[in-house]
Every structure is written in C-alpha cells, then in structure tokens.
Design a protein around this motif. Structure first.
Motif, PDB file in Angstrom:
ATOM      1  N   ALA A  62       0.830  -1.206   0.000  1.00 48.47           N
ATOM      2  CA  ALA A  62       0.000   0.000   0.000  1.00 48.47           C
ATOM      3  C   ALA A  62       0.867   1.259   0.000  1.00 48.47           C
ATOM      4  O   ALA A  62       0.630   2.193  -0.766  1.00 48.47           O
ATOM      5  N   PHE A  63       1.890   1.273   0.835  1.00 48.16           N
ATOM      6  CA  PHE A  63       2.779   2.432   0.895  1.00 48.16           C
ATOM      7  C   PHE A  63       3.505   2.633  -0.431  1.00 48.16           C
ATOM      8  O   PHE A  63       3.600   3.753  -0.942  1.00 48.16           O
ATOM      9  N   LEU A  64       4.027   1.550  -1.012  1.00 48.75           N
ATOM     10  CA  LEU A  64       4.760   1.673  -2.263  1.00 48.75           C
ATOM     11  C   LEU A  64       3.869   2.091  -3.415  1.00 48.75           C
ATOM     12  O   LEU A  64       4.306   2.825  -4.297  1.00 48.75           O
ATOM     13  N   THR A  65       2.628   1.636  -3.428  1.00 50.83           N
ATOM     14  CA  THR A  65       1.708   2.052  -4.472  1.00 50.83           C
ATOM     15  C   THR A  65       1.541   3.570  -4.459  1.00 50.83           C
ATOM     16  O   THR A  65       1.591   4.220  -5.504  1.00 50.83           O
ATOM     17  N   LEU A  66       1.368   4.121  -3.285  1.00 46.87           N
ATOM     18  CA  LEU A  66       1.207   5.573  -3.174  1.00 46.87           C
ATOM     19  C   LEU A  66       2.497   6.324  -3.477  1.00 46.87           C
ATOM     20  O   LEU A  66       2.513   7.289  -4.243  1.00 46.87           O
ATOM     21  N   ALA A  67       3.594   5.895  -2.895  1.00 46.46           N
ATOM     22  CA  ALA A  67       4.864   6.610  -3.058  1.00 46.46           C
ATOM     23  C   ALA A  67       5.390   6.530  -4.490  1.00 46.46           C
ATOM     24  O   ALA A  67       5.740   7.552  -5.091  1.00 46.46           O
ATOM     25  N   ILE A  68       5.449   5.326  -5.039  1.00 47.20           N
ATOM     26  CA  ILE A  68       5.969   5.171  -6.400  1.00 47.20           C
ATOM     27  C   ILE A  68       5.010   5.789  -7.403  1.00 47.20           C
ATOM     28  O   ILE A  68       5.435   6.427  -8.374  1.00 47.20           O
ATOM     29  N   GLY A  69       3.715   5.636  -7.179  1.00 45.39           N
ATOM     30  CA  GLY A  69       2.738   6.259  -8.074  1.00 45.39           C
ATOM     31  C   GLY A  69       2.876   7.769  -8.111  1.00 45.39           C
ATOM     32  O   GLY A  69       2.841   8.384  -9.182  1.00 45.39           O
ATOM     33  N   ALA A  70       3.060   8.384  -6.960  1.00 41.21           N
ATOM     34  CA  ALA A  70       3.223   9.843  -6.914  1.00 41.21           C
ATOM     35  C   ALA A  70       4.516  10.267  -7.598  1.00 41.21           C
ATOM     36  O   ALA A  70       4.544  11.247  -8.361  1.00 41.21           O
ATOM     37  N   LEU A  71       5.594   9.540  -7.355  1.00 45.23           N
ATOM     38  CA  LEU A  71       6.878   9.876  -7.960  1.00 45.23           C
ATOM     39  C   LEU A  71       6.842   9.736  -9.484  1.00 45.23           C
ATOM     40  O   LEU A  71       7.254  10.648 -10.217  1.00 45.23           O
ATOM     41  N   ILE A  72       6.330   8.622  -9.967  1.00 47.12           N
ATOM     42  CA  ILE A  72       6.261   8.387 -11.417  1.00 47.12           C
ATOM     43  C   ILE A  72       5.325   9.388 -12.086  1.00 47.12           C
ATOM     44  O   ILE A  72       5.628   9.915 -13.160  1.00 47.12           O
ATOM     45  N   THR A  73       4.201   9.691 -11.456  1.00 46.04           N
ATOM     46  CA  THR A  73       3.273  10.673 -12.019  1.00 46.04           C
ATOM     47  C   THR A  73       3.933  12.043 -12.120  1.00 46.04           C
ATOM     48  O   THR A  73       3.824  12.725 -13.151  1.00 46.04           O
ATOM     49  N   GLY A  74       4.625  12.443 -11.063  1.00 39.89           N
ATOM     50  CA  GLY A  74       5.319  13.725 -11.086  1.00 39.89           C
ATOM     51  C   GLY A  74       6.377  13.785 -12.181  1.00 39.89           C
ATOM     52  O   GLY A  74       6.493  14.779 -12.904  1.00 39.89           O
ATOM     53  N   LEU A  75       7.160  12.717 -12.315  1.00 48.67           N
ATOM     54  CA  LEU A  75       8.187  12.683 -13.348  1.00 48.67           C
ATOM     55  C   LEU A  75       7.582  12.672 -14.754  1.00 48.67           C
ATOM     56  O   LEU A  75       8.104  13.330 -15.666  1.00 48.67           O
TER      57      LEU A  75
END
Length: 129
Positions: free
Chosen positions: A61-74
């Motif tokens: 759950a944590f990685l879904t949010l963190a990686i999703g936010a990072l990839i979306t921003g990039l």
C-alpha cells in the motif's frame, strides 16, 4: 561507528543491509527470499522460521502511493518539458514502475521482517514465545 543499528547484536546484519540484500535477521545469510518477492519458509542457514512474521499489505500500500506519486510527477515534468510522443511515455514509465515496485517490495518486506525480529514483535494480545 560501525553502521549498525544500536539494537543489533553481534552477528546480526543492520536493518539497511538486511533490507537491501535479503539477509536473514538472525544470521545474515542471504536466505530471506525463495524467489521474487516471496519469503522462503525458513532460513537455510540457521533455521529461523520466517512464517511466524506477518508483514501484511503495508509495504504494498505504501509503495503504491509513493511510487505512483513519484512516477506521475516525473511523467508530468517530462511531458511539460519535452512533450514526447505517447509511446515514449509507455516505453519509459511502464518498466521503471514495474522495477521500482518489485525492488521496493523486496526492500520494504525485508526491512519489516528485520524490524519485527529485532523488536520481538508479535500479534496484539499474543504471548511471548
């Protein structure tokens, strides 16, 4: 300083090393994962039972949010800066996301199992072994 955690006993790996390399929290053998992100049943070197630990879905759950936010921003930054064709986004972000999730899950799950072992964590209301 030797880079180990203050609660680490002699022979045990530090939390960061155990998480990055999939080391057994008791003997530092590279035996934590059977394959991929699945834990082995027990340590082949010292016999520590990995099935008694419960890392649950917290890392996913944590990685879904963190990686999703990072990839979306990039991806938004790349789109605004360069405006590449859509296929470039697909070829770039799909593999990066997949690798980040798999590697991130291995590290997060190994870190949590190491923390549970080091802190003698157990289910609420459970008895000490």
């Amino acid at each position: 300083m030797d880079g180990r955690d203050p609660g680490t006993k002699k022979g045990q790996p530090g939390t960061a090393a155990a998480a990055l390399f999939g080391l057994c929290p008791r003997c530092a053998g590279k035996t934590l994962f059977a394959r991929g992100i699945r834990f082995d049943r027990r340590c082949r070197a010292c016999g520590l039972d990995y099935e008694r630990f419960n890392v649950g879905d917290g890392p996913a759950a944590f990685l879904t949010l963190a990686i999703g936010a990072l990839i979306t921003g990039l991806a938004i930054w790349l789109e605004l800066a360069v405006q590449p064709p859509f296929w470039v986004h697909v070829l770039l972000w799909v593999p990066i996301t997949a690798l980040a999730v798999v590697f991130g899950l291995r590290v997060a799950k190994a870190w949590l199992i190491g923390a549970e072992y080091r802190n003698a964590a157990r289910e609420a209301g459970g008895r000490a072994p």
